[in-house]
Design a protein around this motif. Structure first.
Motif: not given
Length: 141
Positions: A3, A7-8, A34, A120, A124, A127-128, A131-132
């Protein structure tokens, strides 16, 4: 990837950027990464046959992804563009052919940089997205 090294993007900045990019290839690419979690290669290979508007889904070879409403609207606008003969969703404006992966990354990077989201990348954004999804389902990561 830890983490700490990922880069988020700022969610508000991304929402503003996407609100400005409703009818552009860059806006579509950024939404697919995204909001839908697609990789650059998946974005590049995505065809109109993979988009199921009636079921509100993207059907990829290894998974089916529910279409988020804003992404679906953006896809519909792309599909309704005049002179839209290409089977691929993301095409070069100049050549009207499948956009190469490097061009997809370059267009995304330039658009993110102009919006103040420098550093970004498409990965990234994906990955964001992951994670969300984990956070919204309260899954540990």
């Amino acid at each position: 990837m830890s983490k700490a090294t990922m880069r988020r993007p700022d969610a508000r900045a991304m929402a503003r950027l996407l609100a400005e990019q409703t009818q552009t290839a860059a806006g579509l690419i950024l939404r697919l990464a995204w909001r839908q979690g697609l990789t650059r290669e998946e974005i590049q290979r995505l065809t109109w046959n993979d988009v199921d508007f009636s079921a509100h889904q993207l059907r990829l070879p290894d998974r089916t992804i529910p279409l988020e409403a804003e992404t679906e609207d953006c896809l519909r606008r792309q599909a309704e563009r005049p002179g839209h003969p290409a089977p691929f969703v993301v095409v070069s404006d100049r050549r009207r052919q499948q956009m190469p992966p490097e061009s997809i990354s370059r267009l995304a990077r330039k658009t993110l940089d102009r919006a103040g989201l420098g550093g970004i990348s498409l990965i990234d954004l994906r990955h964001d997205f992951i994670i969300r999804q984990l956070e919204s389902h309260d899954w540990p990561y």
